[in-house]
Design a protein around this motif. Structure first.
Motif, short mmCIF file in Angstrom:
data_model
loop_
_atom_site.label_atom_id
_atom_site.label_comp_id
_atom_site.label_asym_id
_atom_site.label_seq_id
_atom_site.Cartn_x
_atom_site.Cartn_y
_atom_site.Cartn_z
N LYS A 1 0.99 -1.25 -0.15
CA LYS A 1 0.28 -0.12 -0.60
C LYS A 1 1.08 0.98 0.06
N ASN A 2 2.06 1.49 0.47
CA ASN A 2 2.84 1.97 0.85
C ASN A 2 2.68 2.52 -0.25
N GLU A 3 4.06 1.74 -1.15
CA GLU A 3 4.78 1.76 -2.78
C GLU A 3 4.13 2.98 -3.42
N ILE A 4 2.35 2.51 -2.95
CA ILE A 4 0.76 2.86 -3.69
C ILE A 4 1.41 4.52 -3.57
N LEU A 5 1.00 4.77 -2.78
CA LEU A 5 1.00 5.96 -1.61
C LEU A 5 2.34 6.68 -1.57
N ASN B 1 2.13 10.21 -3.13
CA ASN B 1 2.08 11.98 -2.26
C ASN B 1 3.01 12.37 -3.35
N ILE B 2 3.58 12.06 -4.16
CA ILE B 2 4.71 13.42 -5.11
C ILE B 2 4.01 13.39 -5.89
N GLY B 3 3.13 12.99 -6.24
CA GLY B 3 2.16 14.36 -7.43
C GLY B 3 2.53 13.48 -8.70
N LEU B 4 2.83 11.87 -9.20
CA LEU B 4 2.59 10.98 -10.06
C LEU B 4 1.34 10.47 -10.03
N ASN B 5 1.28 9.98 -11.14
CA ASN B 5 -0.04 9.16 -11.05
C ASN B 5 -0.33 7.84 -12.40
N GLY B 6 1.16 8.11 -11.85
CA GLY B 6 1.32 6.07 -12.58
C GLY B 6 2.79 5.69 -12.03
N ILE B 7 2.48 4.17 -12.56
CA ILE B 7 3.80 3.43 -12.21
C ILE B 7 3.90 2.12 -13.76
N ARG B 8 5.51 2.19 -14.02
CA ARG B 8 5.02 1.05 -14.60
C ARG B 8 5.81 -0.39 -13.90
N THR B 9 5.45 -1.08 -14.01
CA THR B 9 5.68 -2.33 -13.45
C THR B 9 6.41 -3.31 -14.66
N TYR C 1 -4.11 -4.02 -5.96
CA TYR C 1 -5.12 -3.71 -5.73
C TYR C 1 -5.17 -2.21 -5.32
N TRP C 2 -4.16 -2.41 -4.84
CA TRP C 2 -3.89 -1.00 -3.69
C TRP C 2 -3.88 0.26 -4.76
N ALA C 3 -3.28 -0.38 -5.63
CA ALA C 3 -3.09 1.35 -7.26
C ALA C 3 -5.04 0.88 -7.43
N ASP C 4 -5.35 0.17 -7.79
CA ASP C 4 -6.47 0.27 -7.68
C ASP C 4 -7.33 1.67 -6.50
N LYS C 5 -7.58 0.88 -5.58
CA LYS C 5 -8.35 1.12 -4.50
C LYS C 5 -7.65 3.29 -4.07
#
Length: 911
Positions: free
Chosen positions: A329-333, A337-345, A356-360
């Motif tokens: 969950k913290n990975e997503i937060l 928290n620094i304003g990013l809107n996505g990640i590329r796994t 799930y946490w990215a969805d939530k």
């Protein structure tokens, strides 16, 4: 790397981990969850089988004692598993007890992921074998169960290295054996195999696509309860029917957005089977940036400016597997928290609970298919196609995933051939390119709700068929503007730029899908301040709206790349932005409203002159602003050449605003401070009501000014008269900085020929820091010569370009300062920081793709002079200053062209 200390963050995480009865106790699939289940994580008996003799010796029967225990689901060899990596084949054994009340259903074991060939037995009865490393698989136990009684579950995993398997970047830590939660599950006699939801927000509908384990033997009812939307749906499966599609009207649809990530929770009941899942009402498409013909990726028909991070999704102690759900969950937060809107796994099929946490929480995900490292032969193609099908099937309902990426940088796509000169070389063959295109079409056939990218390109390879025109580039900060200007001219429908022969650009959104400076310097940067070049890069990107987004490398450091926003252990790095511009944070680099002054964020100017500051306003938002205007607030701050801080009153400028506007503004004419020094022009963009939207700044090195009633007696950091250091002594960039490592001293003699020194007061003025001896000071290495992605380990401070960025680990040094042999001050220099505050260290780097202690800086030291010391200088015209330390962390002395302050070591005499 700096000395490792126990961080509070990691301490709390470790307590959380061991406080649990079993690791990761949560259901591993919130998107596909049945109520009757047992988590099998925790301690299993374990044995290596290096000779592959276990089956011959009947280990599968479960009666042989194993000599080790392993903490499942952590891969063997990881610290959290508790066992070392000693062989390619290993066996697991655990006693299970299936409850009596499961007798009316069918019982399965599901393993979330196990790399690579996994075989399962119950009390010696063979249940099945699976090949693959990233997706879940299940075997039925029902026939062999004795309910309410202990039974032996035995698993064998063969993870011998095979070039065709999808290894990805497991060199950062191998995903050996079971690495996602295994669990028991009770299902109906005829159960739901898959349930996918395809939203259609334009019609307020969702299509439910359901597949059963086998065709219904009689008419059976299906009911879908939308438990948090006061809505349900019922249908009938006819006898002989195995799959069906149902279109459901969604009342008062609640869209899934990044700001409001609403999930429709669903309970599905078919005959005697039930499960819980969820989906999001959202649409992924392509639309034009309003007012332009530039295609952008769209969420719910509105363009989104992508600001993403490459996420290696690795943990230092668990490798592919994270220690707790809270950590995921913290990975997503962290990203949000620094304003990013996505990640590329990155080239890893990520863990469902992290998705799930990215969805939530509302964060976009680009999902990569892992790569092989062999040639694209039939085995590799079969493995890729299988895993692509499985990952899309598993993750179909995650609204956060907006794109699938089938290949990365042509890894695993080159074939060894003999060229015309008779030499062997690796080529990306046309037949392979057409197979890559077929993988694009395969993904599109499996999922038409998302975009698909054929190959995230780099290193001379191009695209084939793709929904996204992406590219990778790593450059020093000073090369971005020229690169982007070229890209603007080569991006258009029909262009062949960055596409393979026979393929051309269409109307795809053009995005960067890897960028940064980590590989932009010769041999990589190593561990270095990421923020200065990043600042330059962001300033350039926001002037080029034809690029619909970017993806920075990377979310967190890994074993050979250290340009993450966070370190490998997720401890913070400090950029120092808030000390350079009041109110500025890392998040300001990612503001939807962004005021850029261009690539050159530091300028050398004449004191008292008027400077025309270039300004470009990039507004990647449809938000309306009160009064149709924005306010730009600006002011000066900084320090002059005698170490005094400076600040000016704020001034305001109003500019017209329209949603989505991308506009070059008239230059801002500012009067430069009249005193020499280094200053920041702080910029803030606000709404008319004062709400702050964005901060930025530009630095100015001011020269040519004069000081009244002040005399300076200075010297260069390299002009010491004597030096003695126990470990090493050196100067940087032609004497701009002097380093003494270990215990020792520098002695300087300040001289003046001015016989008219008339000073009432004065002080010694220095910029100092500690200076430990790093591995790079003893030897340097070129990471490009290392097979790092397949297991080579590199010290982050080994690279010749590296200088460890400021973090929570400090390197203090106790220093004694003597003037003319007399003790003047004892002090502790708390660290050897390196971050954006080292503006001069960055600005004066040579533009040769090499770095020399970029971003390093020291602490401002002012020591008042006694009257006797002033008289002595007046009389003799000289003063001896000795800087010494008995600390192993050494000492660095900065000059006017290096560090944070624009002055040389010396004394300031005030008349």
């Amino acid at each position: 790397m700096k000395n490792t200390k126990t961080l509070l963050f990691l301490f709390l995480l470790s307590i959380s981990t061991f406080a649990q009865k079993i690791p990761l106790p949560e259901h591993p699939r919130p998107d596909f969850e049945r109520s009757n289940w047992q988590n099998l994580n925790g301690l299993w008996d374990f044995e290596f089988d290096s000779l592959n003799a276990g089956e011959k010796n009947h280990w599968q029967a479960g009666v042989t004692d194993f000599s080790h225990q392993i903490n499942v689901p952590f891969p063997w060899g990881s610290k959290l598993s508790g066992v070392e990596d000693l062989a390619d084949i290993a066996w697991y054994k655990k006693e299970i007890n299936v409850p009596n009340d499961w007798q009316d259903q069918r019982t399965f074991i599901t393993i979330g992921a196990s790399d690579w060939e996994t075989s399962v037995w119950l009390d010696g009865h063979f249940l099945g074998k699976h090949q693959g490393g990233y997706t879940p698989f299940s075997f039925e136990l029902t026939e062999y169960l004795t309910y309410g009684q202990p039974q032996n579950l035995v698993i064998k995993v063969d993870d011998a290295r095979r070039l065709f398997t999808l290894y990805g970047k497991q060199g950062y830590g191998n995903a050996r054996g079971i690495w996602q939660t295994p669990y028991l599950e009770a299902r109906g006699q005829n159960f739901i195999e898959s349930l996918h939801f395809e939203p259609n927000i334009d019609k307020s509908q969702v299509t439910a696509k359901l597949i059963l384990n086998k065709a219904a033997s009689a008419n059976e009812s299906l009911k879908l309860d939308f438990t948090n939307a006061s809505q349900s749906f019922s249908a009938v499966f006819s006898a002989g029917q195995k799959s069906a599609e149902f279109t459901i009207e969604i009342k008062n649809q609640h869209l899934w957005t990044l700001e409001d990530p609403f999930l429709y929770e669903v309970e599905a009941n078919f005959a005697d089977d039930e499960l819980k899942t969820y989906f999001g009402m959202r649409k992924i498409s392509v639309t034009n940036l309003p007012g332009t013909d530039i295609p952008y990726i769209a969420l719910n028909n509105e363009p989104v400016y992508l600001q993403l991070a490459l996420d290696q999704s690795y943990h230092p102690d668990g490798f592919y597997t994270f220690p707790t759900d809270e950590f995921m969950k913290n990975e997503i937060l962290l990203a949000k928290n620094i304003g990013l809107n996505g990640i590329r796994t990155h080239i890893k099929v990520d863990i469902p609970r992290k998705l799930y946490w990215a969805d939530k929480l509302g964060l976009f995900v680009m999902a990569d298919l892992p790569n092989s490292w062999g040639e694209p032969d039939q085995n590799a193609q079969k493995e890729s196609e299988y895993t692509l099908r499985q990952m899309i099937d598993r993750d179909f309902n995650h609204p956060s995933i907006f794109s699938w990426i089938t290949f990365n940088e042509t890894w695993g796509l080159r074939t060894k051939v003999t060229n015309e000169q008779g030499k062997s070389e690796n080529r990306y063959l046309p037949e392979t390119q057409y197979w890559v295109a077929s993988m694009y079409y395969l993904a599109k056939s499996l999922d038409q709700t998302r975009l698909v990218e054929d190959n995230s390109i780099c290193c001379g390879a191009g695209h084939t068929e793709t929904d996204i025109y992406s590219w990778h580039q790593y450059l020093p900060g000073y090369e971005w503007e020229a690169f982007m200007r070229n890209l603007d001219t080569t991006t258009y429908a029909g262009s062949t730029y960055d596409f393979e022969k026979g393929f051309t650009q269409g109307r795809q959104p053009m995005i960067n899908s890897e960028c940064g400076n980590v590989w932009g310097y010769d041999g990589s940067t190593g561990d270095v301040d990421w923020s200065y070049d990043y600042h330059r890069m962001m300033n350039v990107f926001r002037q080029h709206p034809q690029m619909a987004g970017w993806l920075y490398t990377e979310h967190h450091d890994v074993i050979n790349e250290w340009n993450g926003y966070w370190r490998f252990d997720r401890s913070p790095k400090y950029t120092g932005l808030e000390e350079l511009a009041n109110g500025m944070m890392d998040k300001d680099f990612h503001s939807m409203v962004y005021l850029t002054t261009g690539q050159d964020i530091t300028q050398k100017v004449k004191a008292g002159s008027t400077y025309q500051v270039p300004m470009y306003l990039s507004c990647q938002t449809g938000e309306a602003m009160p009064g149709g205007q924005l306010v730009i607030e600006y002011k000066w701050s900084g320090a002059d050449e005698i170490g005094n801080s400076f600040g000016s009153e704020s001034k305001n400028l109003s500019v017209d605003y329209q949603p989505w506007m991308q506009k070059r503004l008239d230059p801002l004419a500012v009067q430069v401070p009249s005193k020499n020094g280094i200053y920041q022009l702080e910029l803030a963009v606000k709404k008319q009501n004062g709400e702050e939207l964005h901060h930025n700044f530009m630095s100015f090195v001011v020269e040519g000014g004069s000081m009244e009633n002040v005399q300076l007696v200075t010297t260069s950091p390299s002009a010491y008269t004597s030096a003695s250091w126990s470990k090493k002594e050196e100067t940087i960039l032609n004497g701009k900085k002097a380093n003494g490592m270990g215990k020792g001293s520098f002695t300087y003699e300040l001289k003046t020929s001015d016989e008219k020194i008339k000073a009432k007061t004065g002080y010694l003025l220095l910029e100092l820091s500690s200076r430990p001896l790093y591995q790079r000071d003893q030897e340097s290495g070129n990471l490009k010569d290392m097979d790092y992605m397949l297991g080579a380990v590199a010290d982050p401070a080994r690279n010749s370009n590296a200088y460890p960025m400021t973090d929570t680990d400090l390197n203090p040094s106790d220093v004694v300062i003597r003037i003319n042999g007399q003790l003047a001050k004892r002090m502790t220099l708390s660290d050897d920081p390196a971050d954006h505050r080292g503006v001069l260290s960055w600005f004066n780097q040579e533009e040769n793709r090499k770095l020399q202690e970029a971003g390093t800086y020291g602490y401002l030291v002012k020591i008042p002079l006694t009257k006797a010391q002033i008289r002595s200088l007046q009389k003799t015209g000289k003063m001896e200053v000795k800087l010494e330390t008995n600390s192993e962390n050494g000492l660095a002395v900065y000059g006017k062209d290096f560090g944070r302050y624009a002055f040389d070591p010396g004394v300031v005499l005030v008349k």
